[in-house]
Design a protein around this motif. Structure first.
Motif, PDB file in Angstrom:
ATOM      1  N   VAL A   8       0.849  -1.188   0.000  1.00 26.96           N
ATOM      2  CA  VAL A   8       0.000   0.000   0.000  1.00 26.96           C
ATOM      3  C   VAL A   8       0.887   1.242   0.000  1.00 26.96           C
ATOM      4  CG1 VAL A   8      -1.960   1.163   1.062  1.00 26.96           C
ATOM      5  CG2 VAL A   8      -1.633  -1.284   1.438  1.00 26.96           C
ATOM      6  N   ASP A   9       0.862   1.982  -1.096  1.00 29.63           N
ATOM      7  CA  ASP A   9       1.648   3.206  -1.234  1.00 29.63           C
ATOM      8  C   ASP A   9       0.993   4.068  -2.299  1.00 29.63           C
ATOM      9  OD1 ASP A   9       3.644   5.202  -1.712  1.00 29.63           O
ATOM     10  OD2 ASP A   9       5.140   3.838  -0.879  1.00 29.63           O
ATOM     11  N   ASP A  10       0.730   5.349  -1.981  1.00 30.69           N
ATOM     12  CA  ASP A  10       0.064   6.213  -2.949  1.00 30.69           C
ATOM     13  C   ASP A  10       1.012   6.752  -4.008  1.00 30.69           C
ATOM     14  OD1 ASP A  10       1.349   7.816  -1.064  1.00 30.69           O
ATOM     15  OD2 ASP A  10       0.019   9.510  -1.450  1.00 30.69           O
ATOM     16  N   ILE A  14       6.648   3.989  -6.769  1.00 25.65           N
ATOM     17  CA  ILE A  14       7.236   3.157  -5.718  1.00 25.65           C
ATOM     18  C   ILE A  14       6.453   1.858  -5.569  1.00 25.65           C
ATOM     19  CG2 ILE A  14       7.670   2.990  -3.235  1.00 25.65           C
ATOM     20  CD1 ILE A  14       8.340   5.933  -3.229  1.00 25.65           C
ATOM     21  N   ALA A  15       5.125   1.965  -5.545  1.00 26.49           N
ATOM     22  CA  ALA A  15       4.292   0.765  -5.411  1.00 26.49           C
ATOM     23  C   ALA A  15       4.531  -0.192  -6.577  1.00 26.49           C
ATOM     24  CB  ALA A  15       2.815   1.157  -5.350  1.00 26.49           C
ATOM     25  N   ASP A  16       4.642   0.362  -7.779  1.00 26.75           N
ATOM     26  CA  ASP A  16       4.873  -0.479  -8.958  1.00 26.75           C
ATOM     27  C   ASP A  16       6.243  -1.135  -8.908  1.00 26.75           C
ATOM     28  OD1 ASP A  16       2.407   0.361  -9.785  1.00 26.75           O
ATOM     29  OD2 ASP A  16       3.140   1.728 -11.339  1.00 26.75           O
ATOM     30  N   LEU A  17       7.246  -0.387  -8.411  1.00 29.04           N
ATOM     31  CA  LEU A  17       8.599  -0.936  -8.306  1.00 29.04           C
ATOM     32  C   LEU A  17       8.643  -2.076  -7.292  1.00 29.04           C
ATOM     33  CD1 LEU A  17      11.622  -0.693  -9.086  1.00 29.04           C
ATOM     34  CD2 LEU A  17      11.880   0.877  -7.139  1.00 29.04           C
ATOM     35  N   ILE A  18       7.995  -1.881  -6.146  1.00 28.15           N
ATOM     36  CA  ILE A  18       7.944  -2.931  -5.122  1.00 28.15           C
ATOM     37  C   ILE A  18       7.251  -4.167  -5.681  1.00 28.15           C
ATOM     38  CG2 ILE A  18       6.982  -3.575  -2.875  1.00 28.15           C
ATOM     39  CD1 ILE A  18       7.298  -0.641  -2.030  1.00 28.15           C
ATOM     40  N   GLU A  19       6.152  -3.936  -6.383  1.00 29.85           N
ATOM     41  CA  GLU A  19       5.417  -5.054  -6.978  1.00 29.85           C
ATOM     42  C   GLU A  19       6.298  -5.839  -7.943  1.00 29.85           C
ATOM     43  OE1 GLU A  19       1.229  -5.800  -9.389  1.00 29.85           O
ATOM     44  OE2 GLU A  19       2.410  -3.995  -9.807  1.00 29.85           O
ATOM     45  N   ASP A  53       2.903   2.176   3.483  1.00 29.56           N
ATOM     46  CA  ASP A  53       3.484   3.515   3.545  1.00 29.56           C
ATOM     47  C   ASP A  53       2.805   4.291   4.664  1.00 29.56           C
ATOM     48  OD1 ASP A  53       5.030   5.713   2.855  1.00 29.56           O
ATOM     49  OD2 ASP A  53       3.505   6.476   1.473  1.00 29.56           O
ATOM     50  N   VAL A  54       3.545   5.161   5.331  1.00 33.00           N
ATOM     51  CA  VAL A  54       2.972   5.948   6.418  1.00 33.00           C
ATOM     52  C   VAL A  54       1.991   6.985   5.882  1.00 33.00           C
ATOM     53  CG1 VAL A  54       3.491   7.674   8.193  1.00 33.00           C
ATOM     54  CG2 VAL A  54       4.878   5.609   8.021  1.00 33.00           C
ATOM     55  N   MET A  55       2.381   7.670   4.807  1.00 29.50           N
ATOM     56  CA  MET A  55       1.561   8.757   4.252  1.00 29.50           C
ATOM     57  C   MET A  55       0.654   8.218   3.154  1.00 29.50           C
ATOM     58  SD  MET A  55       2.486  11.295   6.069  1.00 29.50           S
ATOM     59  CE  MET A  55       1.773  12.656   5.164  1.00 29.50           C
ATOM     60  N   GLY A  95       2.213  -1.820  16.335  1.00 25.27           N
ATOM     61  CA  GLY A  95       2.204  -3.235  15.980  1.00 25.27           C
ATOM     62  C   GLY A  95       2.986  -3.616  14.752  1.00 25.27           C
ATOM     63  N   ALA A  96       3.686  -2.652  14.139  1.00 30.06           N
ATOM     64  CA  ALA A  96       4.527  -3.000  12.997  1.00 30.06           C
ATOM     65  C   ALA A  96       5.725  -3.815  13.480  1.00 30.06           C
ATOM     66  CB  ALA A  96       5.004  -1.744  12.280  1.00 30.06           C
ATOM     67  N   ASP A  97       6.265  -4.658  12.607  1.00 28.62           N
ATOM     68  CA  ASP A  97       7.397  -5.504  12.979  1.00 28.62           C
ATOM     69  C   ASP A  97       8.728  -4.936  12.519  1.00 28.62           C
ATOM     70  OD1 ASP A  97       6.144  -8.174  14.034  1.00 28.62           O
ATOM     71  OD2 ASP A  97       4.953  -7.594  12.316  1.00 28.62           O
ATOM     72  N   ASP A  98       8.696  -4.119  11.494  1.00 27.48           N
ATOM     73  CA  ASP A  98       9.928  -3.579  10.955  1.00 27.48           C
ATOM     74  C   ASP A  98       9.596  -2.319  10.174  1.00 27.48           C
ATOM     75  OD1 ASP A  98      12.598  -3.353  10.374  1.00 27.48           O
ATOM     76  OD2 ASP A  98      12.718  -5.112   9.088  1.00 27.48           O
ATOM     77  N   TYR A  99      10.604  -1.548   9.848  1.00 27.68           N
ATOM     78  CA  TYR A  99      10.405  -0.362   9.033  1.00 27.68           C
ATOM     79  C   TYR A  99      11.599  -0.201   8.110  1.00 27.68           C
ATOM     80  CZ  TYR A  99      13.601   1.632  12.479  1.00 27.68           C
ATOM     81  OH  TYR A  99      14.674   1.853  13.295  1.00 27.68           O
ATOM     82  N   ILE A 100      11.388   0.505   7.015  1.00 25.17           N
ATOM     83  CA  ILE A 100      12.468   0.807   6.092  1.00 25.17           C
ATOM     84  C   ILE A 100      12.246   2.233   5.605  1.00 25.17           C
ATOM     85  CG2 ILE A 100      11.282  -0.108   4.064  1.00 25.17           C
ATOM     86  CD1 ILE A 100      14.038  -1.172   3.140  1.00 25.17           C
ATOM     87  N   THR A 101      13.326   2.999   5.513  1.00 21.25           N
ATOM     88  CA  THR A 101      13.198   4.406   5.168  1.00 21.25           C
ATOM     89  C   THR A 101      13.335   4.639   3.667  1.00 21.25           C
ATOM     90  OG1 THR A 101      15.572   4.732   5.581  1.00 21.25           O
ATOM     91  CG2 THR A 101      14.068   5.173   7.401  1.00 21.25           C
ATOM     92  N   LYS A 102      12.623   5.644   3.186  1.00 19.84           N
ATOM     93  CA  LYS A 102      12.728   6.066   1.792  1.00 19.84           C
ATOM     94  C   LYS A 102      13.810   7.132   1.666  1.00 19.84           C
ATOM     95  CE  LYS A 102       7.808   5.468   0.628  1.00 19.84           C
ATOM     96  NZ  LYS A 102       6.610   6.168   0.116  1.00 19.84           N
ATOM     97  N   PRO A 103      14.569   7.134   0.586  1.00 19.31           N
ATOM     98  CA  PRO A 103      14.589   6.128  -0.486  1.00 19.31           C
ATOM     99  C   PRO A 103      15.289   4.855  -0.002  1.00 19.31           C
ATOM    100  CG  PRO A 103      16.308   7.733  -0.864  1.00 19.31           C
ATOM    101  CD  PRO A 103      15.539   8.219   0.337  1.00 19.31           C
TER     102      PRO A 103
END
Length: 234
Positions: A8-10, A14-19, A53-55, A95-103
């Protein structure tokens, strides 16, 4: 059967790249650009891991994370801004298990996904009942490792995969002080540990809250300042 990943990312690029990278690893991907669409998917599909995504344009990634945690225990990885330290803390607290920062490097995200899925599936095999399996008892706690269940006084305690792993490690090392770095490496094997990171601290605090543990006179998890954490032997 391929693992199912919710993305989930607006930011469409980025969403397409992750996919793209996830599909190259043979994962089944459910991609959305808004939280509401993602919630509808969560209610219908058996998801194995979520990347949020947070935002987001409708409700925040935090609210989505909290909503998922009401009914699901699978791993959640949050995507945060480069300097979003509070975003990281808030995500872990919810409740998140991990995070990763952009970029971020796509291959780093894939490595995090694999690590979370490997740990989640190791301690949450499908259909496990817990009968005759690895069960740890401590005071009024009962931790069924194979069934990924925690009971306190007979009542279920909803733990995230990371919280469950921390409690399991501490219970299996009763009487021993386990340092934050050791906990980090046991949970995120192969990941680089940053001493300035408060990831373990936030997870411990959230775990203590769920166990109704006192900071001043802890019944379960004791903080040994400057060294680590301990569950005393009985």
């Amino acid at each position: 059967m391929p693992d199912k990943i919710l993305v989930v990312d607006d930011e469409m690029e980025i969403a397409d790249l992750i996919e793209l990278y996830l599909r190259n690893e043979n994962y089944t991907v459910f991609k959305f650009y808004s939280a509401q669409s993602a919630l509808e998917c969560v209610q219908k599909e058996e998801i194995d891991l979520a990347i949020l995504d947070v935002m987001l344009p409708d409700i925040s990634g935090f609210a989505l994370c909290r909503k998922i945690r009401e009914t699901h225990a699978y791993p959640i990885i949050m995507l945060t801004a480069k300097d979003g330290e509070m975003d990281k803390v808030n995500g872990l607290t919810l409740g998140a298990d991990d995070y990763i920062t952009k970029p971020f490097l796509p291959l780093e995200l894939i490595a995090r996904v694999k690590s979370q899925l490997r740990r989640y599936k190791k301690y949450n095999p499908a259909g496990a009942s817990g009968d005759g399996r690895d069960v740890v008892f401590y005071a009024d706690l009962e931790l069924d490792v194979n069934a990924h269940k925690c009971l306190k006084g007979g009542a279920p305690v909803p733990l995230t995969p990371t919280e469950f792993s921390i409690l399991r490690i501490l219970l299996q090392n009763q009487g021993k002080v386990v340092g934050a770095e050791e906990l980090f490496h046991q949970i995120w094997q192969g990941e680089y540990y940053n001493k300035r990171s408060n990831t373990i601290t936030v997870h411990i605090r959230h775990l203590q809250e769920k166990l109704n543990d006192s900071m001043d006179q802890p019944k379960y998890i004791k903080t040994i300042w400057g060294i680590g954490y301990q569950i005393e032997a009985r």
